[in-house]
Design an enzyme around this catalytic site. Structure first.
Site, short mmCIF file in Angstrom:
data_model
loop_
_atom_site.label_atom_id
_atom_site.label_comp_id
_atom_site.label_asym_id
_atom_site.label_seq_id
_atom_site.Cartn_x
_atom_site.Cartn_y
_atom_site.Cartn_z
CD GLU A 163 -1.23 0.25 3.56
OE1 GLU A 163 -1.55 1.41 3.94
OE2 GLU A 163 -1.55 -0.80 4.37
NE ARG A 174 0.11 6.48 5.49
CZ ARG A 174 0.03 5.37 5.43
NH1 ARG A 174 -0.25 4.84 6.57
NH2 ARG A 174 0.09 4.56 4.19
NE ARG A 178 -3.16 4.73 3.25
CZ ARG A 178 -3.73 6.10 3.86
NH1 ARG A 178 -4.21 6.92 3.02
NH2 ARG A 178 -3.67 6.00 5.14
CG HIS A 193 -8.39 4.21 5.61
ND1 HIS A 193 -8.63 3.25 6.69
CD2 HIS A 193 -7.48 4.70 5.82
CE1 HIS A 193 -7.44 2.94 7.30
NE2 HIS A 193 -6.48 3.98 6.70
#
Length: 202
Positions: A163, A174, A178, A193
């Site tokens: 990831e 963050r 992703r 997420h």
């Protein structure tokens, strides 16, 4: 001359010698005046008989030797050489065309929605570019193993997925975006997420 002719000549010579002996014996009993002709007949009759006897074996020997002496052996002819075969080179192999490895993609029946690379946010495209070059990445956790606990991605052995963070402008952490990359080259994007994924396609 054959053996039968030689035997006949020998018999004739024997008969002549017998006549000579008889004549010689008769000459001895004749008067003195008549003895000379009888004795002179001995060499006249004896010489041809002896010559015939001596010539017969010689003639037979000459007849036996003549064929072998005149026969000449012909030189053996060398066997004809087979025509030389033209040397032909082996078939040349065509150069093998270099095949490009197919671009890895996710399993088509993974049931996920797709998103084109050009439709991703600019930050997500930057993250994919960093994955291709091997970094550097903005966060230490980038590149860690993705566990796939949600089981939304195809099941693979542990360590298959990694990831990476997609920076969210204005976020102090963050964020929720992703990129998940598989070892086979497949890429997945999530902006919530890991609650959902979309497979990235060219």
């Amino acid at each position: 001359m054959s053996d039968r002719s030689a035997v006949s000549l020998r018999r004739i010579a024997g008969a002549l010698m017998l006549i000579v002996l008889i004549a010689a014996t008769a000459g001895c009993a004749a008067p003195a005046g008549q003895g000379a002709p009888a004795t002179s007949a001995v060499p006249l009759l004896e010489a041809p008989a002896l010559s015939l006897v001596t010539r017969a074996p010689a003639a037979a020997a000459a007849a036996t030797v003549a064929p072998s002496a005149t026969s000449v052996k012909k030189p053996a002819q060398a066997p004809a050489q087979a025509p030389a075969q033209a040397s032909t080179a082996g078939p040349t192999q065509a150069p093998t065309a270099t095949r490009r490895a197919p671009r890895p993609t996710a399993t088509p029946n993974d049931g996920l929605r797709t998103i084109a690379l050009a439709d991703l946010p600019r930050e997500a495209r930057d993250t994919i570019r960093l994955i291709g070059t091997g970094g550097p990445f903005p966060f230490d956790r980038d590149g860690l193993t993705f566990q796939n606990r949600e089981e939304l991605l195809p099941q693979r052995p542990r360590g298959y997925y990694r990831e990476y963070t997609v920076i969210t402008p204005g976020s102090r952490d963050r964020g929720a975006r992703r990129i998940v990359a598989g070892e086979g080259g497949e890429l997945y994007y999530t902006d919530d997420h890991y609650d959902s994924f979309r497979r990235v396609i060219p």
